[in-house]
Design an enzyme around this catalytic site. Sequence first.
Site, PDB file in Angstrom:
ATOM      1  N   LYS A  56      50.408 -16.018  68.525  1.00  0.00           N
ATOM      2  CA  LYS A  56      50.817 -14.656  68.174  1.00  0.00           C
ATOM      3  C   LYS A  56      50.296 -14.293  66.780  1.00  0.00           C
ATOM      4  CE  LYS A  56      54.944 -15.275  70.947  1.00  0.00           C
ATOM      5  NZ  LYS A  56      56.398 -15.530  70.940  1.00  0.00           N
ATOM      6  N   GLN A 100      61.633 -16.788  68.320  1.00  0.00           N
ATOM      7  CA  GLN A 100      60.951 -17.728  69.217  1.00  0.00           C
ATOM      8  C   GLN A 100      61.990 -18.558  69.970  1.00  0.00           C
ATOM      9  OE1 GLN A 100      57.573 -17.762  69.765  1.00  0.00           O
ATOM     10  NE2 GLN A 100      58.098 -19.181  71.401  1.00  0.00           N
ATOM     11  N   ASP A 123      59.757  -7.670  71.748  1.00  0.00           N
ATOM     12  CA  ASP A 123      59.723  -8.461  72.991  1.00  0.00           C
ATOM     13  C   ASP A 123      60.355  -7.663  74.139  1.00  0.00           C
ATOM     14  OD1 ASP A 123      58.441 -10.932  72.842  1.00  0.00           O
ATOM     15  OD2 ASP A 123      60.140 -11.928  71.871  1.00  0.00           O
TER      16      ASP A 123
END
Length: 296
Positions: A56, A100, A123
């Site tokens: 990322k 995460q 997300d």
Amino acid sequence: QLQAEIIDGKSLAQKIRKSLSHEIDTLKTASPSFHPRVAIVQVGGREDSNVYVRMKQKAAQEIGVGFVHCHFPETVSEEELLQSVQGLNDDPSIHGILVQLPLPKGLNERLVSESIVPEKDVDGFNEVNMGRLSKNTAKPIHSACTPKGVMELLQYYNIPIAGRHAVVLGRSDIVGNPVSYLLRKANATVTVCHSYTQDLPKYVGEADIVVAALGKPEFVRGEWLKPGATVIDVGINSVQDGARRKLVGDVHFESAKKVAGFITPVPGSVGPMTVAMLMSNIVDAAKLAYAKSRAI
Ligand code: NDP
């Protein structure tokens, strides 16, 4: 012999990233204070998490998005973690926040993820964004990246969705559920299968579009498919291949490509699209924040 057309998500993802990079350059030139930035909260040092974080970071930096890595030891308390997210929520120079997953045992993943404000939830996992995605009359601020990537692939390859039968294998909150909402919004007739489904091959055989998100290596066989069906394989499974390990999907590619009309390879299709969609959500979040700051 019939061979399915390969859906090349890797090159579509590259195109999208290039266009985002161009868009950021243009916006920065027009408004020098426009600086998209994302923060990622990581706890501990799981090797798979390290790989995802690096991926990322690289993608963000390549297109000109700033990247802040908030890395905590396994011993961090839930309180500290929540405070860190709160700080990022309040920081106007941060536009997207990622936690995460998985978090180490003892930390409440739901609580931490839900503490991100919906505008920065790039997300698209939190309950406001997911709830809006599931409603006909609402729109999320950010949609979950893998499901969004699946839809982009279908649209880019002009695969008809409206009126077609889409069978989604899996009902997780990060893939199966949101994919099924998006397909239904695009007017597909959607069947969602899960571990209690009896006779999975029967449902797969009725599908014009199969989205496989089970986490079971090479589980779906070509013989199950309706000839000409579109197969989107979301699965990423690491399996032993002789002395080495390799990545395979949830679909048995060799048998499926002989029956399907279109198929995504693993790796190299849905995975890269997920990262591209994440970048797109970050840029959207930055544009949103910028527009708001100008409106005040
Ligand atoms: P989960 O383990 O959270 O969910 C798996 C789903 O599959 C569950 O709904 C489960 O049913 C269902 N399932 C499991 N076994 C069977 C079976 N034998 N028959 C029918 N249904 C079954 O996985 P995720 O959704 O998080 O991920 C799925 C796969 O996608 C994984 O391989 C993961 O690595 C990959 N992935 C890939 C991404 C990408 O960018 N390409 C992003 C995210 C995930 P039940 O609900 O009843 O338990």
